[in-house]
Design a protein around this motif. Structure first.
Motif, PDB file in Angstrom:
ATOM      1  N   ILE A  21       0.830  -1.345   0.125  1.00 45.96           N
ATOM      2  CA  ILE A  21      -0.101   0.089   0.106  1.00 45.96           C
ATOM      3  C   ILE A  21       0.999   1.435   0.133  1.00 45.96           C
ATOM      4  N   LYS A  22       2.028   1.093   0.864  1.00 47.18           N
ATOM      5  CA  LYS A  22       2.696   2.307   0.904  1.00 47.18           C
ATOM      6  C   LYS A  22       3.572   2.648  -0.249  1.00 47.18           C
ATOM      7  N   LYS A  23       3.973   1.382  -1.137  1.00 42.16           N
ATOM      8  CA  LYS A  23       4.581   1.731  -2.402  1.00 42.16           C
ATOM      9  C   LYS A  23       3.790   2.089  -3.417  1.00 42.16           C
ATOM     10  N   THR A  24       2.390   1.765  -3.354  1.00 39.92           N
ATOM     11  CA  THR A  24       1.518   2.193  -4.132  1.00 39.92           C
ATOM     12  C   THR A  24       1.287   3.759  -4.234  1.00 39.92           C
ATOM     13  N   MET A  25       1.014   4.028  -2.941  1.00 33.76           N
ATOM     14  CA  MET A  25       0.705   5.417  -2.340  1.00 33.76           C
ATOM     15  C   MET A  25       2.031   6.380  -2.871  1.00 33.76           C
ATOM     16  N   ASN A  26       3.330   5.828  -2.754  1.00 34.92           N
ATOM     17  CA  ASN A  26       4.410   6.614  -3.319  1.00 34.92           C
ATOM     18  C   ASN A  26       4.313   6.700  -4.747  1.00 34.92           C
ATOM     19  N   LYS A  27       4.014   5.855  -5.371  1.00 30.16           N
ATOM     20  CA  LYS A  27       4.063   5.856  -6.821  1.00 30.16           C
ATOM     21  C   LYS A  27       3.004   6.730  -7.282  1.00 30.16           C
ATOM     22  N   GLY A  28       1.873   7.160  -6.568  1.00 34.07           N
ATOM     23  CA  GLY A  28       0.979   7.791  -7.054  1.00 34.07           C
ATOM     24  C   GLY A  28       1.434   9.257  -6.801  1.00 34.07           C
ATOM     25  N   PHE A  29       1.946   9.584  -5.496  1.00 42.23           N
ATOM     26  CA  PHE A  29       2.659  10.673  -5.311  1.00 42.23           C
ATOM     27  C   PHE A  29       3.737  11.163  -6.085  1.00 42.23           C
ATOM     28  N   LEU A  30       4.533  10.223  -6.548  1.00 44.80           N
ATOM     29  CA  LEU A  30       5.503  10.476  -7.421  1.00 44.80           C
ATOM     30  C   LEU A  30       4.823  11.010  -8.838  1.00 44.80           C
ATOM     31  N   LEU A  31       3.979  10.213  -9.387  1.00 50.77           N
ATOM     32  CA  LEU A  31       3.267  10.729 -10.524  1.00 50.77           C
ATOM     33  C   LEU A  31       2.758  11.959 -10.668  1.00 50.77           C
ATOM     34  N   MET A 259      -1.346  13.212 -14.233  1.00 46.48           N
ATOM     35  CA  MET A 259      -2.154  13.567 -12.924  1.00 46.48           C
ATOM     36  C   MET A 259      -3.399  12.394 -12.877  1.00 46.48           C
ATOM     37  N   VAL A 260      -4.130  12.215 -14.039  1.00 46.23           N
ATOM     38  CA  VAL A 260      -5.143  11.196 -14.090  1.00 46.23           C
ATOM     39  C   VAL A 260      -4.571   9.829 -13.588  1.00 46.23           C
ATOM     40  N   PHE A 261      -3.587   9.365 -13.966  1.00 42.09           N
ATOM     41  CA  PHE A 261      -2.969   8.206 -13.763  1.00 42.09           C
ATOM     42  C   PHE A 261      -2.696   7.898 -12.225  1.00 42.09           C
ATOM     43  N   SER A 262      -2.281   9.140 -11.690  1.00 40.51           N
ATOM     44  CA  SER A 262      -1.851   9.287 -10.224  1.00 40.51           C
ATOM     45  C   SER A 262      -3.049   8.782  -9.273  1.00 40.51           C
ATOM     46  N   THR A 263      -4.186   9.301  -9.573  1.00 42.20           N
ATOM     47  CA  THR A 263      -5.432   9.223  -9.024  1.00 42.20           C
ATOM     48  C   THR A 263      -5.840   7.893  -8.621  1.00 42.20           C
ATOM     49  N   LYS A 264      -5.086   6.877  -9.376  1.00 42.47           N
ATOM     50  CA  LYS A 264      -5.443   5.564  -9.334  1.00 42.47           C
ATOM     51  C   LYS A 264      -4.849   4.777  -8.161  1.00 42.47           C
ATOM     52  N   PHE A 265      -3.610   5.660  -7.773  1.00 44.84           N
ATOM     53  CA  PHE A 265      -2.439   5.055  -6.680  1.00 44.84           C
ATOM     54  C   PHE A 265      -2.648   5.944  -5.397  1.00 44.84           C
ATOM     55  N   THR A 266      -3.252   6.934  -5.421  1.00 45.30           N
ATOM     56  CA  THR A 266      -3.083   7.760  -4.177  1.00 45.30           C
ATOM     57  C   THR A 266      -4.364   8.781  -3.989  1.00 45.30           C
ATOM     58  N   THR A 267      -4.361   9.356  -2.855  1.00 50.45           N
ATOM     59  CA  THR A 267      -5.780  10.056  -2.664  1.00 50.45           C
ATOM     60  C   THR A 267      -5.617  11.747  -3.158  1.00 50.45           C
ATOM     61  N   ALA A 268      -6.838  12.255  -3.274  1.00 47.84           N
ATOM     62  CA  ALA A 268      -6.729  13.634  -3.613  1.00 47.84           C
ATOM     63  C   ALA A 268      -6.080  14.598  -2.649  1.00 47.84           C
ATOM     64  N   ALA A 269      -6.192  14.379  -1.486  1.00 52.45           N
ATOM     65  CA  ALA A 269      -5.382  15.001  -0.379  1.00 52.45           C
ATOM     66  C   ALA A 269      -3.959  14.935  -0.656  1.00 52.45           C
ATOM     67  N   THR A 270      -3.538  13.669  -0.827  1.00 53.13           N
ATOM     68  CA  THR A 270      -2.119  13.442  -1.237  1.00 53.13           C
ATOM     69  C   THR A 270      -1.410  14.337  -2.449  1.00 53.13           C
ATOM     70  N   ILE A 271      -2.227  14.117  -3.519  1.00 56.84           N
ATOM     71  CA  ILE A 271      -1.970  14.915  -4.674  1.00 56.84           C
ATOM     72  C   ILE A 271      -1.878  16.376  -4.595  1.00 56.84           C
ATOM     73  N   SER A 272      -2.898  16.829  -3.601  1.00 56.24           N
ATOM     74  CA  SER A 272      -2.908  18.347  -3.457  1.00 56.24           C
ATOM     75  C   SER A 272      -1.466  18.938  -3.013  1.00 56.24           C
ATOM     76  N   ILE A 273      -0.812  18.142  -1.983  1.00 52.91           N
ATOM     77  CA  ILE A 273       0.418  18.427  -1.531  1.00 52.91           C
ATOM     78  C   ILE A 273       1.383  18.857  -2.581  1.00 52.91           C
ATOM     79  N   THR A 274       1.570  18.356  -3.915  1.00 55.00           N
ATOM     80  CA  THR A 274       2.216  18.511  -5.082  1.00 55.00           C
ATOM     81  C   THR A 274       2.007  19.726  -5.865  1.00 55.00           C
ATOM     82  N   ASP A 275       0.708  20.298  -5.412  1.00 53.21           N
ATOM     83  CA  ASP A 275       0.357  21.477  -6.178  1.00 53.21           C
ATOM     84  C   ASP A 275       1.312  22.733  -6.082  1.00 53.21           C
ATOM     85  N   ALA A 276       1.906  22.954  -4.911  1.00 52.98           N
ATOM     86  CA  ALA A 276       2.966  24.130  -4.655  1.00 52.98           C
ATOM     87  C   ALA A 276       3.969  24.014  -5.599  1.00 52.98           C
ATOM     88  N   VAL A 277       4.335  22.813  -6.172  1.00 58.15           N
ATOM     89  CA  VAL A 277       5.553  22.467  -6.786  1.00 58.15           C
ATOM     90  C   VAL A 277       5.615  23.275  -8.227  1.00 58.15           C
TER      91      VAL A 277
END
Length: 320
Positions: A21-31, A259-277
């Motif tokens: 699960i952690k590996k999958t979440m990390n994959k989504g965050f990286l994407l 970004m669409v692909f990343s939603t398959k691996f992690t949550t919207a809250a996690t994705i929102s962290i990357t917005d500032a980049v």
């Protein structure tokens, strides 16, 4: 003894599942992180296009949206069931919502963002567009009578302070960029909010790839009523041509698909962290390659805006 072995195996199995699960979440965050960086790079590339006065905004928006729409729909044809391709058009209400998304979200957002960069610079325009969650929150308060929360007040005050520092560079007696650029930038923030809000029900029912693909195509068709892409085609230098192609591929195709692909691996809250980049990427690239000069107060303003929007995204559910 058997019970001990069973418990031990069960614990090992749970640990392995947790690692997966952690590996999958990390994959989504990286994407999602790569997608945000790509959007940031696209913002810097778009400055090259916007500063080329031979490229009319309406022509650029038309070419950009039509090309992106065709590419995204082609991808959808390959990866999605054929039965879903025209599903949006089975309802008049959904079709009208799609048209509204195309015009008031996609078309106007790209148009205002282009002029915000042309009148000012890509870094400031990107940060002003980044205010979109703030406009979503304000719209919820004004039109939906949402209760004003403490986080709303704090975020609004921080964002206002950050914008003032950003556009004045700490010298409150004058603006560091033309006032027209500020207005276009705020306009891009408002239309970016519409870009998020209008298609929410469509995306909840239909694949986001289809919604955006059709939206892009219709936005391009709409822009052709004002400036057909085949009329008065601007003479593009090699740099200008590469810039146009780069914006289309980086912003509207590659970053979106990631970004669409990343939603398959992690949550919207996690994705929102990357917005500032995204705004930071544009800022750094603008300084490094586009001769943008920034001072301490401007950087501080950008940081405050990004922190304000992060706080709003993190604690106010209306902006999710």
């Amino acid at each position: 003894m058997g019970l001990i072995v069973f418990c031990k195996n069960r614990r090992i199995e749970m640990q392995e599942n947790t690692k997966k699960i952690k590996k999958t979440m990390n994959k989504g965050f990286l994407l999602a992180l790569i997608a945000s960086i790509t959007w940031g790079v696209s913002g810097a590339v778009q400055q090259i296009v916007a500063k080329d006065m031979n490229i009319p905004a309406m022509w650029f928006v038309g070419v950009r949206t039509i090309a992106a729409g065709v590419i995204l729909l082609a991808v959808a044809l390959v990866v999605l069931p054929k039965s879903e391709f025209f599903s949006i058009f089975k309802s008049w209400k959904e079709t009208l919502t799609l048209f509204a998304f195309s015009i008031f979200g996609l078309f106007l957002n790209m148009y205002t963002f282009f002029y915000a960069i042309q009148q000012g610079n890509a870094s400031t325009a990107t940060i002003l567009q980044y205010l979109s969650p703030l406009f979503i929150m304000l719209g919820s308060i004004i039109f939906m009578h949402k209760k004003v929360l403490r986080v709303d007040i704090i975020s609004f005050a921080l964002a206002l302070l950050g914008v003032v520092l950003l556009i004045t560079r700490g010298d409150f007696s004058r603006l560091a960029i033309p006032f027209s650029s500020v207005l276009w930038g705020i306009g891009s923030g408002v239309t970016a909010a519409l870009y998020v809000v209008i298609p929410q029900r469509l995306i909840a029912k239909h694949n986001g790839l289809l919604v955006t693909g059709w939206g892009m195509l219709f936005a391009g068709i709409f822009s052709n009523f004002f400036h057909p892409v085949w009329v008065n085609v601007p003479h593009l230098s090699k740099t200008g041509l590469m810039g146009v192609i780069g914006v289309i591929l980086l912003s509207n195709v590659i970053a979106f698909l990631l970004m669409v692909f990343s939603t398959k691996f992690t949550t919207a809250a996690t994705i929102s962290i990357t917005d500032a980049v995204q705004p930071f990427t544009t800022l750094v690239l603008s300084v490094m390659f586009l001769s943008l000069s920034v001072n301490f107060w401007e950087i501080l303003g950008a940081v405050i805006v990004i922190v304000a929007i992060y706080v709003l995204n993190r604690f106010d559910e209306t902006t999710v």
